[in-house]
Write a protein that holds these residues in place. Structure first.
Motif, PDB file in Angstrom:
ATOM      1  N   GLY A   1       0.793  -1.224   0.000  1.00 11.87           N
ATOM      2  CA  GLY A   1       0.000   0.000   0.000  1.00 11.87           C
ATOM      3  C   GLY A   1       0.826   1.275   0.000  1.00 11.87           C
ATOM      4  N   LEU A   2       2.131   1.145   0.264  1.00 15.11           N
ATOM      5  CA  LEU A   2       2.987   2.323   0.413  1.00 15.11           C
ATOM      6  C   LEU A   2       2.948   3.269  -0.789  1.00 15.11           C
ATOM      7  CD1 LEU A   2       5.014   3.613   2.409  1.00 15.11           C
ATOM      8  CD2 LEU A   2       6.820   2.350   1.233  1.00 15.11           C
ATOM      9  N   PRO A   3       3.057   2.782  -2.028  1.00 15.67           N
ATOM     10  CA  PRO A   3       3.049   3.719  -3.165  1.00 15.67           C
ATOM     11  C   PRO A   3       1.773   4.553  -3.244  1.00 15.67           C
ATOM     12  CG  PRO A   3       3.875   1.578  -3.848  1.00 15.67           C
ATOM     13  CD  PRO A   3       3.317   1.403  -2.461  1.00 15.67           C
ATOM     14  N   LEU A   4       0.616   3.932  -2.985  1.00 14.62           N
ATOM     15  CA  LEU A   4      -0.643   4.676  -3.018  1.00 14.62           C
ATOM     16  C   LEU A   4      -0.650   5.773  -1.971  1.00 14.62           C
ATOM     17  CD1 LEU A   4      -3.611   5.256  -3.668  1.00 14.62           C
ATOM     18  CD2 LEU A   4      -4.233   3.355  -2.144  1.00 14.62           C
ATOM     19  N   TYR A   5      -0.250   5.445  -0.756  1.00 14.93           N
ATOM     20  CA  TYR A   5      -0.308   6.427   0.327  1.00 14.93           C
ATOM     21  C   TYR A   5       0.671   7.573   0.085  1.00 14.93           C
ATOM     22  CZ  TYR A   5      -2.670   2.395   2.350  1.00 14.93           C
ATOM     23  OH  TYR A   5      -3.506   1.338   2.556  1.00 14.93           O
ATOM     24  N   GLU A   6       1.829   7.261  -0.480  1.00 15.13           N
ATOM     25  CA  GLU A   6       2.781   8.319  -0.808  1.00 15.13           C
ATOM     26  C   GLU A   6       2.196   9.263  -1.860  1.00 15.13           C
ATOM     27  OE1 GLU A   6       7.106   6.221   0.133  1.00 15.13           O
ATOM     28  OE2 GLU A   6       6.227   5.989  -1.865  1.00 15.13           O
ATOM     29  N   LYS A   7       1.481   8.716  -2.835  1.00 17.97           N
ATOM     30  CA  LYS A   7       0.841   9.551  -3.855  1.00 17.97           C
ATOM     31  C   LYS A   7      -0.227  10.465  -3.244  1.00 17.97           C
ATOM     32  CE  LYS A   7       1.583   6.293  -7.640  1.00 17.97           C
ATOM     33  NZ  LYS A   7       0.948   5.296  -8.542  1.00 17.97           N
ATOM     34  N   LEU A   8      -0.826  10.019  -2.147  1.00 16.50           N
ATOM     35  CA  LEU A   8      -1.860  10.809  -1.476  1.00 16.50           C
ATOM     36  C   LEU A   8      -1.270  11.759  -0.435  1.00 16.50           C
ATOM     37  CD1 LEU A   8      -4.625   8.078  -1.053  1.00 16.50           C
ATOM     38  CD2 LEU A   8      -4.650  10.035  -2.610  1.00 16.50           C
ATOM     39  N   GLY A   9       0.063  11.876  -0.392  1.00 16.77           N
ATOM     40  CA  GLY A   9       0.708  12.856   0.470  1.00 16.77           C
ATOM     41  C   GLY A   9       1.157  12.358   1.821  1.00 16.77           C
ATOM     42  N   PHE A  10       1.048  11.068   2.083  1.00 13.86           N
ATOM     43  CA  PHE A  10       1.511  10.515   3.356  1.00 13.86           C
ATOM     44  C   PHE A  10       3.027  10.309   3.317  1.00 13.86           C
ATOM     45  CE2 PHE A  10      -2.956   9.528   3.613  1.00 13.86           C
ATOM     46  CZ  PHE A  10      -3.248   9.576   4.959  1.00 13.86           C
ATOM     47  N   VAL A  11       3.656  10.532   4.462  1.00 15.27           N
ATOM     48  CA  VAL A  11       5.108  10.407   4.578  1.00 15.27           C
ATOM     49  C   VAL A  11       5.432   9.406   5.692  1.00 15.27           C
ATOM     50  CG1 VAL A  11       7.263  11.617   5.090  1.00 15.27           C
ATOM     51  CG2 VAL A  11       5.461  12.771   3.790  1.00 15.27           C
ATOM     52  N   ALA A  12       6.354   8.498   5.421  1.00 15.58           N
ATOM     53  CA  ALA A  12       6.749   7.509   6.425  1.00 15.58           C
ATOM     54  C   ALA A  12       7.388   8.201   7.628  1.00 15.58           C
ATOM     55  CB  ALA A  12       7.716   6.502   5.819  1.00 15.58           C
ATOM     56  N   CYS A  13       7.047   7.737   8.837  1.00 14.36           N
ATOM     57  CA  CYS A  13       7.590   8.353  10.056  1.00 14.36           C
ATOM     58  C   CYS A  13       8.022   7.316  11.093  1.00 14.36           C
ATOM     59  CB  CYS A  13       6.567   9.316  10.661  1.00 14.36           C
ATOM     60  SG  CYS A  13       4.982   8.573  11.086  1.00 14.36           S
ATOM     61  N   GLY A  14       8.098   6.050  10.713  1.00 13.64           N
ATOM     62  CA  GLY A  14       8.533   5.033  11.661  1.00 13.64           C
ATOM     63  C   GLY A  14       8.047   3.666  11.255  1.00 13.64           C
ATOM     64  N   ARG A  15       8.449   2.651  12.025  1.00 17.25           N
ATOM     65  CA  ARG A  15       8.031   1.278  11.739  1.00 17.25           C
ATOM     66  C   ARG A  15       7.225   0.718  12.900  1.00 17.25           C
ATOM     67  NH1 ARG A  15       9.393  -1.227   7.463  1.00 17.25           N
ATOM     68  NH2 ARG A  15       8.807  -3.203   8.408  1.00 17.25           N
ATOM     69  N   VAL A  16       6.195  -0.043  12.553  1.00 16.18           N
ATOM     70  CA  VAL A  16       5.391  -0.772  13.527  1.00 16.18           C
ATOM     71  C   VAL A  16       5.802  -2.237  13.454  1.00 16.18           C
ATOM     72  CG1 VAL A  16       3.067  -1.517  14.139  1.00 16.18           C
ATOM     73  CG2 VAL A  16       3.472   0.835  13.383  1.00 16.18           C
TER      74      VAL A  16
END
Length: 276
Positions: free
Chosen positions: A106-121
């Motif tokens: 899902g990462l590519p979609l969320y990045e396209k929507l402006g989300f930025v990674a901020c850590g790992r779960v």
């Protein structure tokens, strides 16, 4: 997308269809787990010929909102349906800051929507090893609810009063008391294959381990899950308690972060990857 594709408000009538999707995707969620998140959320389903082929929920927590339970039928992927569901669900909630836990897919979609990674779960799960209950931890009572909500807000910057109330209704919470005041807590409830312990709100890793240790001592041999963060530093300790690493996700944010309160409290484990 097919001509029969339509979108509708996610209601309890769609839970069976959503459960079918999550089982196909290998998620551990029960129908009750979907229902738990839906009670706190607003959402959208995609329908094809009356069948649920996609879902997305948005959970409002004051100045913070969580995007979650985003899933698309395998046969419908690659057509922009996930993006459309996300945008429709997020339009139902106004919040300056959005959070989610992403899978690698899902990462590519969320990045396209402006989300930025901020850590790992980091997900840990398994049967709990036998251990003695630590001192200074006890089960919460209903009168503790306002203080629990306040502690959670200090640690997360989110107003999760409804979530904490639901956790008290669905499961049990354990607390550390210092001088008559609460200094941390953990929630325990049914989820998936067994139970989940979280959130864990504490001032430091020692307190977080005491809270989890109290819960573990009550549930020897039971299948438990804890979703912690890489930054929390609890992963080696959780593995030593019998909860093996079982994957995880990427924490992401979009928008203006909520201003944190001045507090030593931190969130050492999530209520769920869907809820933070």
């Amino acid at each position: 997308m097919t001509d029969t594709l339509s979108f509708d408000q996610f209601t309890p009538d769609h839970l069976d269809g959503a459960l079918h999707l999550s089982r196909e995707a290998g998620w551990p969620h029960r129908r009750e787990d979907w229902q738990f998140v839906l009670r706190l959320s607003r959402g959208v389903v995609a329908l094809s010929g009356g069948k649920v082929v996609g879902t997305a929920l948005a959970t409002p927590f004051g100045a913070v909102a969580m995007a979650n339970m985003i899933i698309v039928d395998r046969a419908m992927r690659g057509r922009g349906l996930g993006r459309s569901l996300m945008q429709r669900a997020m339009a139902l909630v106004e919040a300056p800051e959005w959070r989610l836990v992403a899978t690698a897919d899902g990462l590519p979609l969320y990045e396209k929507l402006g989300f930025v990674a901020c850590g790992r779960v980091l997900q840990h799960q398994g049967p709990v090893a036998a251990q003695a209950a630590p001192d200074g931890v006890e089960w919460a009572v209903q009168a503790d609810l306002p203080a629990l909500v306040a502690l959670d807000r200090q640690a997360t910057g989110a107003d999760r009063a409804d979530l904490i109330a639901e956790l008290m209704a669905e499961g049990r919470l354990a607390v550390i008391r210092e001088g008559g005041a609460l200094a941390g807590f953990v929630a325990l409830r049914r989820f998936g294959r067994g139970e989940v312990a979280g959130p864990v709100i504490a001032a430091g890793p020692d307190e977080a381990q005491r809270l989890l240790g109290f819960v573990f001592a009550q549930r020897e041999g039971a299948f438990l899950r804890v979703d912690t963060t890489e930054a929390a530093g609890l992963a080696p300790w959780l593995a030593a308690q019998g909860l093996a690493a079982a994957g995880g996700g990427i924490a992401m944010r979009r928008g203006t972060p909520a201003a944190p309160e001045t507090s030593p409290l931190q969130c050492f484990a999530l209520a769920a990857q869907a809820l933070g």
